[in-house]
Design an enzyme around this catalytic site. Structure first.
Site, PDB file in Angstrom:
ATOM      1  N   GLY A  11       2.139  53.476  43.668  1.00 22.51           N
ATOM      2  CA  GLY A  11       0.969  54.299  43.396  1.00 22.51           C
ATOM      3  C   GLY A  11      -0.043  54.271  44.526  1.00 22.51           C
ATOM      4  N   GLN A  12      -1.204  54.872  44.244  1.00 22.46           N
ATOM      5  CA  GLN A  12      -2.224  55.016  45.286  1.00 22.46           C
ATOM      6  C   GLN A  12      -2.666  53.643  45.813  1.00 22.46           C
ATOM      7  OE1 GLN A  12      -5.984  56.721  44.062  1.00 22.46           O
ATOM      8  NE2 GLN A  12      -6.586  57.177  46.166  1.00 22.46           N
ATOM      9  N   ASP A  52      10.368  48.628  34.594  1.00 24.62           N
ATOM     10  CA  ASP A  52       9.442  49.222  33.634  1.00 24.62           C
ATOM     11  C   ASP A  52       8.675  48.065  33.000  1.00 24.62           C
ATOM     12  OD1 ASP A  52       8.093  50.343  31.534  1.00 24.62           O
ATOM     13  OD2 ASP A  52       9.770  51.572  30.846  1.00 24.62           O
ATOM     14  N   TYR A 142      -8.563  56.513  28.421  1.00 19.13           N
ATOM     15  CA  TYR A 142      -8.445  55.592  29.558  1.00 19.13           C
ATOM     16  C   TYR A 142      -9.573  54.550  29.532  1.00 19.13           C
ATOM     17  CZ  TYR A 142      -8.472  54.403  34.614  1.00 19.13           C
ATOM     18  OH  TYR A 142      -8.462  53.768  35.835  1.00 19.13           O
ATOM     19  N   LYS A 146      -9.395  50.527  29.122  1.00 19.70           N
ATOM     20  CA  LYS A 146      -9.894  49.590  30.141  1.00 19.70           C
ATOM     21  C   LYS A 146     -10.897  48.609  29.537  1.00 19.70           C
ATOM     22  CE  LYS A 146      -7.640  50.816  33.869  1.00 19.70           C
ATOM     23  NZ  LYS A 146      -6.608  49.934  34.436  1.00 19.70           N
TER      24      LYS A 146
HETATM   25  P1  NAD Z   1      -1.229  55.442  40.338  1.00 16.72           P
HETATM   26  O1  NAD Z   1      -1.024  56.335  39.163  1.00 16.72           O
HETATM   27  O2  NAD Z   1      -1.326  56.037  41.674  1.00 16.72           O
HETATM   28  O3  NAD Z   1      -0.102  54.332  40.380  1.00 16.72           O
HETATM   29  C1  NAD Z   1       0.349  53.670  39.225  1.00 16.72           C
HETATM   30  C2  NAD Z   1       1.802  53.299  39.454  1.00 16.72           C
HETATM   31  O4  NAD Z   1       2.263  52.673  38.250  1.00 16.72           O
HETATM   32  C3  NAD Z   1       2.700  54.495  39.713  1.00 16.72           C
HETATM   33  O5  NAD Z   1       3.431  54.312  40.908  1.00 16.72           O
HETATM   34  C4  NAD Z   1       3.615  54.564  38.504  1.00 16.72           C
HETATM   35  O6  NAD Z   1       4.938  54.989  38.811  1.00 16.72           O
HETATM   36  C5  NAD Z   1       3.595  53.120  38.033  1.00 16.72           C
HETATM   37  N1  NAD Z   1       3.913  53.002  36.614  1.00 16.72           N
HETATM   38  C6  NAD Z   1       3.546  53.813  35.607  1.00 16.72           C
HETATM   39  N2  NAD Z   1       4.107  53.399  34.458  1.00 16.72           N
HETATM   40  C7  NAD Z   1       4.833  52.309  34.751  1.00 16.72           C
HETATM   41  C8  NAD Z   1       5.651  51.438  33.990  1.00 16.72           C
HETATM   42  N3  NAD Z   1       5.827  51.630  32.670  1.00 16.72           N
HETATM   43  N4  NAD Z   1       6.236  50.390  34.604  1.00 16.72           N
HETATM   44  C9  NAD Z   1       6.063  50.202  35.945  1.00 16.72           C
HETATM   45  N5  NAD Z   1       5.327  50.999  36.719  1.00 16.72           N
HETATM   46  C10 NAD Z   1       4.705  52.041  36.128  1.00 16.72           C
HETATM   47  O7  NAD Z   1      -2.538  54.565  40.008  1.00 16.72           O
HETATM   48  P2  NAD Z   1      -3.494  53.841  41.046  1.00 16.72           P
HETATM   49  O8  NAD Z   1      -4.558  54.797  41.412  1.00 16.72           O
HETATM   50  O9  NAD Z   1      -2.703  53.155  42.086  1.00 16.72           O
HETATM   51  O10 NAD Z   1      -4.176  52.784  40.063  1.00 16.72           O
HETATM   52  C11 NAD Z   1      -3.707  51.462  39.930  1.00 16.72           C
HETATM   53  C12 NAD Z   1      -4.595  50.741  38.952  1.00 16.72           C
HETATM   54  O11 NAD Z   1      -5.963  50.795  39.384  1.00 16.72           O
HETATM   55  C13 NAD Z   1      -4.599  51.325  37.545  1.00 16.72           C
HETATM   56  O12 NAD Z   1      -4.752  50.302  36.598  1.00 16.72           O
HETATM   57  C14 NAD Z   1      -5.834  52.189  37.530  1.00 16.72           C
HETATM   58  O13 NAD Z   1      -6.336  52.357  36.249  1.00 16.72           O
HETATM   59  C15 NAD Z   1      -6.771  51.363  38.376  1.00 16.72           C
HETATM   60  N6  NAD Z   1      -7.843  52.160  38.961  1.00 16.72           N
HETATM   61  C16 NAD Z   1      -7.569  53.122  39.892  1.00 16.72           C
HETATM   62  C17 NAD Z   1      -8.615  53.869  40.424  1.00 16.72           C
HETATM   63  C18 NAD Z   1      -8.356  54.944  41.446  1.00 16.72           C
HETATM   64  O14 NAD Z   1      -9.295  55.684  41.800  1.00 16.72           O
HETATM   65  N7  NAD Z   1      -7.161  55.073  41.982  1.00 16.72           N
HETATM   66  C19 NAD Z   1      -9.928  53.638  39.996  1.00 16.72           C
HETATM   67  C20 NAD Z   1     -10.158  52.684  39.011  1.00 16.72           C
HETATM   68  C21 NAD Z   1      -9.111  51.926  38.526  1.00 16.72           C
HETATM   69  N1  SER Z   2     -10.238  57.097  39.649  1.00 15.11           N
HETATM   70  C1  SER Z   2     -10.049  56.736  38.280  1.00 15.11           C
HETATM   71  C2  SER Z   2      -9.938  57.943  37.430  1.00 15.11           C
HETATM   72  O1  SER Z   2     -10.560  58.920  37.772  1.00 15.11           O
HETATM   73  C3  SER Z   2     -11.191  55.881  37.812  1.00 15.11           C
HETATM   74  O2  SER Z   2     -10.659  54.833  37.102  1.00 15.11           O
HETATM   75  O3  SER Z   2      -9.275  57.893  36.438  1.00 15.11           O
END
Ligand code: NAD
Ligand code: SER
Length: 315
Positions: A11-12, A52, A142, A146
């Protein structure tokens, strides 16, 4: 020796955090996992497995076989996507966390990182300089997951002594991997569209201020928190981190300094209501005082790097 499991490495955040952890702990000591294939640099630099996280049996087998000592659990369904599929998203966000917490307890792992979000706040939360401790009535699937997660990681810390660590990330901005379906994704998409088409239609209104953070600052905050001596941590729920605060209009103006004929228009969709319920600016003094949170990037510096790197990426 630390042996790290990253869940959600494709993921990101995972696509960048995994590589940073490999630099710190050695490539072979960071086991990357996801339900989808990983980017090439993760596949080439160290171990990767399809996993998973909802499969508790396989999660336990991987942890035992790889002699894991710490977990970074990044898999989740983000705010925009979770509103489209509430029940499956709740299930993934909560069930995955329980699997990780229970395995950490059963195998006596040293610590876990699980990210929370600004989504834990809601429409009744003070929007300016939102304190660490304040009213929290999130009104998204969401955000509710959280906030519940924060309470559960604190519970496992208090009840079972598990060293849980967490940040309330703001919207994260990066150029390596696409954003994963959140409300703050506009601040990533806008750069690609500005470079490709010199125009962007934003799904939030022009004056919607939100807290944001450039990925290098987010990665640094994450590893600094995880490396901090536990005696410095006054909480094991989740720390506020502020980053930078801007509106789509301000970001558009900053991009125009690099691409003068860039045009931004506004067509708010269902994500506007979500953004309206989140803070404008966060107070992160508890994190600064406890373990020394700092940032390097402001809006101009972040914009410059994003434009340079996305231009390179798009050739
Ligand atoms: P993302 O969606 O880019 O990546 C999440 C990854 O988890 C994906 O690669 C997906 O394939 C994998 N995934 C989904 N279901 C799965 C499963 N059942 N088993 C294994 N892998 C699985 O999300 P992200 O932006 O990288 O966010 C990562 C964490 O950070 C999350 O908990 C998100 O809530 C938190 N977060 C992100 C942001 C943001 O702006 N990116 C902001 C606040 C919090
Ligand atoms: N970037 C995230 C969202 O918009 C914040 O947790 O869901």
């Amino acid at each position: 020796m630390e042996r790290i499991l990253v869940i959600g490495c494709s993921g990101q955040i995972g696509s960048e955090l995994t590589l940073e952890l490999r630099k710190m702990y050695g490539d072979s000591n960071v086991v990357a996992t996801d339900i989808r294939p990983a980017p090439a640099d993760i596949l080439e630099s160290g171990p990767f497995e399809i996993l998973d996280v909802l499969d508790a049996g396989k999660l336990q087998l991987v942890c035992e076989h790889e002699k894991i000592t710490q977990i970074y659990h990044l898999a989740a369904i983000l705010s925009g996507n979770a509103e489209k599929r509430p029940m499956p998203s709740w299930d993934i966000n909560m069930h995955s966390l329980f699997n990780v917490l229970e395995i950490t307890k059963a195998l006596k792992l040293k610590k876990i990182f699980w990210p929370s979000s600004i989504a834990v706040f809601g429409p009744t939360t003070p929007r300016m300089n939102t304190p660490q401790y304040t009213i929290m009535e999130p009104n998204t699937v969401y955000g509710i997951s959280k906030l519940a997660g924060e309470r559960w990681i604190e519970y496992y810390y208090q009840k079972y002594g598990i060293d849980t660590r967490s940040l309330r990330y703001p919207g994260l901005i990066s150029y390596k991997t696409e954003a994963g379906g959140g409300t703050t994704d506009y601040a990533v998409e806008i750069f690609y569209e500005a470079i490709r088409r010199k125009k962007y239609t934003c799904f939030l209104s022009s004056e919607t201020a939100l807290p944001m953070m450039f990925m290098p600052d987010a990665i640094k905050a994450t590893v600094d928190l995880m490396e901090a001596d536990s005696s410095r941590l006054s909480l094991h729920s989740s720390y506020n981190v502020a980053g930078i605060c801007f509106t789509p209009h301000a970001l558009g103006m900053e991009i125009k300094k690099h691409i003068p004929d860039f045009e931004i228009t506004y067509e708010p969709d269902f994500r506007q209501v979500i953004a309206d319920s989140w803070p404008d600016r966060i107070d992160d003094n508890v994190a600064r005082n406890d373990w020394g949170l700092t940032y390097e990037y402001d809006l101009p510096k972040m914009t410059e790097v994003m434009i340079t790197e996305i231009r390179k990426k798009l050739g």
